[in-house]
Write a protein that holds these residues in place. Sequence first.
Motif, PDB file in Angstrom:
ATOM      1  N   LYS A  94      26.544  31.527  22.779  1.00  0.00           N
ATOM      2  CA  LYS A  94      27.716  31.796  21.942  1.00  0.00           C
ATOM      3  C   LYS A  94      28.544  32.966  22.483  1.00  0.00           C
ATOM      4  N   VAL A  95      28.846  32.908  23.775  1.00  0.00           N
ATOM      5  CA  VAL A  95      29.611  33.992  24.397  1.00  0.00           C
ATOM      6  C   VAL A  95      31.071  33.931  23.957  1.00  0.00           C
ATOM      7  N   ALA A  96      31.655  35.089  23.832  1.00  0.00           N
ATOM      8  CA  ALA A  96      33.080  35.188  23.519  1.00  0.00           C
ATOM      9  C   ALA A  96      33.869  34.820  24.771  1.00  0.00           C
ATOM     10  N   PHE A  97      35.118  34.426  24.587  1.00  0.00           N
ATOM     11  CA  PHE A  97      35.953  34.060  25.723  1.00  0.00           C
ATOM     12  C   PHE A  97      36.049  35.191  26.750  1.00  0.00           C
ATOM     13  N   ILE A  98      36.045  36.438  26.285  1.00  0.00           N
ATOM     14  CA  ILE A  98      36.149  37.547  27.231  1.00  0.00           C
ATOM     15  C   ILE A  98      34.973  37.514  28.217  1.00  0.00           C
ATOM     16  N   THR A  99      33.765  37.274  27.715  1.00  0.00           N
ATOM     17  CA  THR A  99      32.580  37.190  28.570  1.00  0.00           C
ATOM     18  C   THR A  99      32.590  35.897  29.370  1.00  0.00           C
ATOM     19  N   PHE A 100      32.988  34.817  28.727  1.00  0.00           N
ATOM     20  CA  PHE A 100      33.051  33.509  29.380  1.00  0.00           C
ATOM     21  C   PHE A 100      33.884  33.589  30.663  1.00  0.00           C
ATOM     22  N   PHE A 101      35.054  34.202  30.579  1.00  0.00           N
ATOM     23  CA  PHE A 101      35.924  34.272  31.752  1.00  0.00           C
ATOM     24  C   PHE A 101      35.558  35.419  32.697  1.00  0.00           C
ATOM     25  N   GLN A 102      34.936  36.481  32.192  1.00  0.00           N
ATOM     26  CA  GLN A 102      34.474  37.547  33.088  1.00  0.00           C
ATOM     27  C   GLN A 102      33.405  37.030  34.044  1.00  0.00           C
ATOM     28  N   ASN A 103      32.567  36.122  33.546  1.00  0.00           N
ATOM     29  CA  ASN A 103      31.476  35.576  34.359  1.00  0.00           C
ATOM     30  C   ASN A 103      31.889  34.338  35.152  1.00  0.00           C
ATOM     31  N   ALA A 104      33.062  33.828  34.900  1.00  0.00           N
ATOM     32  CA  ALA A 104      33.539  32.620  35.581  1.00  0.00           C
ATOM     33  C   ALA A 104      34.036  32.951  36.987  1.00  0.00           C
ATOM     34  N   LYS A 105      34.020  31.930  37.832  1.00  0.00           N
ATOM     35  CA  LYS A 105      34.633  32.032  39.164  1.00  0.00           C
ATOM     36  C   LYS A 105      35.915  31.215  39.089  1.00  0.00           C
ATOM     37  N   LEU A 106      36.988  31.848  38.655  1.00  0.00           N
ATOM     38  CA  LEU A 106      38.248  31.144  38.421  1.00  0.00           C
ATOM     39  C   LEU A 106      38.736  30.464  39.704  1.00  0.00           C
ATOM     40  N   ASN A 107      39.112  29.208  39.574  1.00  0.00           N
ATOM     41  CA  ASN A 107      39.601  28.448  40.714  1.00  0.00           C
ATOM     42  C   ASN A 107      40.828  29.139  41.300  1.00  0.00           C
ATOM     43  N   PRO A 108      40.892  29.271  42.636  1.00  0.00           N
ATOM     44  CA  PRO A 108      42.044  29.932  43.248  1.00  0.00           C
ATOM     45  C   PRO A 108      43.365  29.204  43.002  1.00  0.00           C
ATOM     46  N   ASN A 109      43.303  27.932  42.629  1.00  0.00           N
ATOM     47  CA  ASN A 109      44.524  27.173  42.339  1.00  0.00           C
ATOM     48  C   ASN A 109      44.906  27.198  40.862  1.00  0.00           C
ATOM     49  N   ALA A 110      44.213  28.004  40.064  1.00  0.00           N
ATOM     50  CA  ALA A 110      44.510  28.067  38.624  1.00  0.00           C
ATOM     51  C   ALA A 110      45.962  28.467  38.373  1.00  0.00           C
ATOM     52  N   HIS A 111      46.520  29.273  39.258  1.00  0.00           N
ATOM     53  CA  HIS A 111      47.916  29.712  39.077  1.00  0.00           C
ATOM     54  C   HIS A 111      48.909  28.545  39.143  1.00  0.00           C
ATOM     55  N   LEU A 112      48.452  27.392  39.622  1.00  0.00           N
ATOM     56  CA  LEU A 112      49.317  26.211  39.688  1.00  0.00           C
ATOM     57  C   LEU A 112      49.440  25.495  38.344  1.00  0.00           C
ATOM     58  N   ILE A 113      48.646  25.925  37.367  1.00  0.00           N
ATOM     59  CA  ILE A 113      48.710  25.337  36.030  1.00  0.00           C
ATOM     60  C   ILE A 113      49.953  25.890  35.345  1.00  0.00           C
ATOM     61  N   THR A 114      50.841  24.989  34.983  1.00  0.00           N
ATOM     62  CA  THR A 114      52.095  25.406  34.354  1.00  0.00           C
ATOM     63  C   THR A 114      52.367  24.536  33.134  1.00  0.00           C
ATOM     64  N   GLY A 115      53.287  24.991  32.321  1.00  0.00           N
ATOM     65  CA  GLY A 115      53.689  24.225  31.152  1.00  0.00           C
ATOM     66  C   GLY A 115      53.487  25.002  29.874  1.00  0.00           C
ATOM     67  N   VAL A 116      53.804  24.347  28.771  1.00  0.00           N
ATOM     68  CA  VAL A 116      53.739  24.992  27.463  1.00  0.00           C
ATOM     69  C   VAL A 116      52.508  24.509  26.713  1.00  0.00           C
ATOM     70  N   ILE A 117      51.789  25.465  26.146  1.00  0.00           N
ATOM     71  CA  ILE A 117      50.651  25.150  25.292  1.00  0.00           C
ATOM     72  C   ILE A 117      50.641  26.168  24.156  1.00  0.00           C
ATOM     73  N   CYS A 118      50.506  25.688  22.940  1.00  0.00           N
ATOM     74  CA  CYS A 118      50.493  26.552  21.753  1.00  0.00           C
ATOM     75  C   CYS A 118      51.742  27.431  21.682  1.00  0.00           C
ATOM     76  N   GLY A 119      52.856  26.911  22.155  1.00  0.00           N
ATOM     77  CA  GLY A 119      54.114  27.640  22.080  1.00  0.00           C
ATOM     78  C   GLY A 119      54.333  28.666  23.176  1.00  0.00           C
ATOM     79  N   TYR A 120      53.404  28.759  24.094  1.00  0.00           N
ATOM     80  CA  TYR A 120      53.508  29.727  25.189  1.00  0.00           C
ATOM     81  C   TYR A 120      53.608  29.000  26.524  1.00  0.00           C
ATOM     82  N   ARG A 121      54.455  29.488  27.405  1.00  0.00           N
ATOM     83  CA  ARG A 121      54.521  28.979  28.776  1.00  0.00           C
ATOM     84  C   ARG A 121      53.410  29.689  29.539  1.00  0.00           C
ATOM     85  N   VAL A 122      52.379  28.938  29.951  1.00  0.00           N
ATOM     86  CA  VAL A 122      51.159  29.558  30.485  1.00  0.00           C
ATOM     87  C   VAL A 122      51.400  30.435  31.706  1.00  0.00           C
ATOM     88  N   GLU A 123      52.329  30.049  32.551  1.00  0.00           N
ATOM     89  CA  GLU A 123      52.557  30.836  33.765  1.00  0.00           C
ATOM     90  C   GLU A 123      53.243  32.175  33.480  1.00  0.00           C
TER      91      GLU A 123
END
Length: 119
Positions: free
Chosen positions: A59-88
Amino acid sequence: MTTTPEHDAKIARLTFASVYPHYVTKVEKKGRTKEELHQVIEWLTGYAEKELQEQIDQKVAFITFFQNAKLNPNAHLITGVICGYRVEEIENPLTQQVRYLDKLVDELAKGKKLEKILR
């Protein structure tokens, strides 16, 4: 795009385990599989099946979940609107990473091909 400190704190405290069932429901309702969801999550975070289950069980919080993750180097290519926010344009790195995940799940549920989702 600037999010409020309160919004960012709320996102950081959310547990991955509390959101994960909603991801599964969302993709399965649209005819996609849990395995495809896991493939998308692994692409973004580097968590294989066993590691992902450990994150859920602990039951890790998102802060821990992403601190321990190895974020894909292409994650910055994710674009668009989600929940009213433009992710980039989201300035808070953690909030942006959570919205990256939300966006990928949304694309999967909308029937986008995995090859396109996994940039």
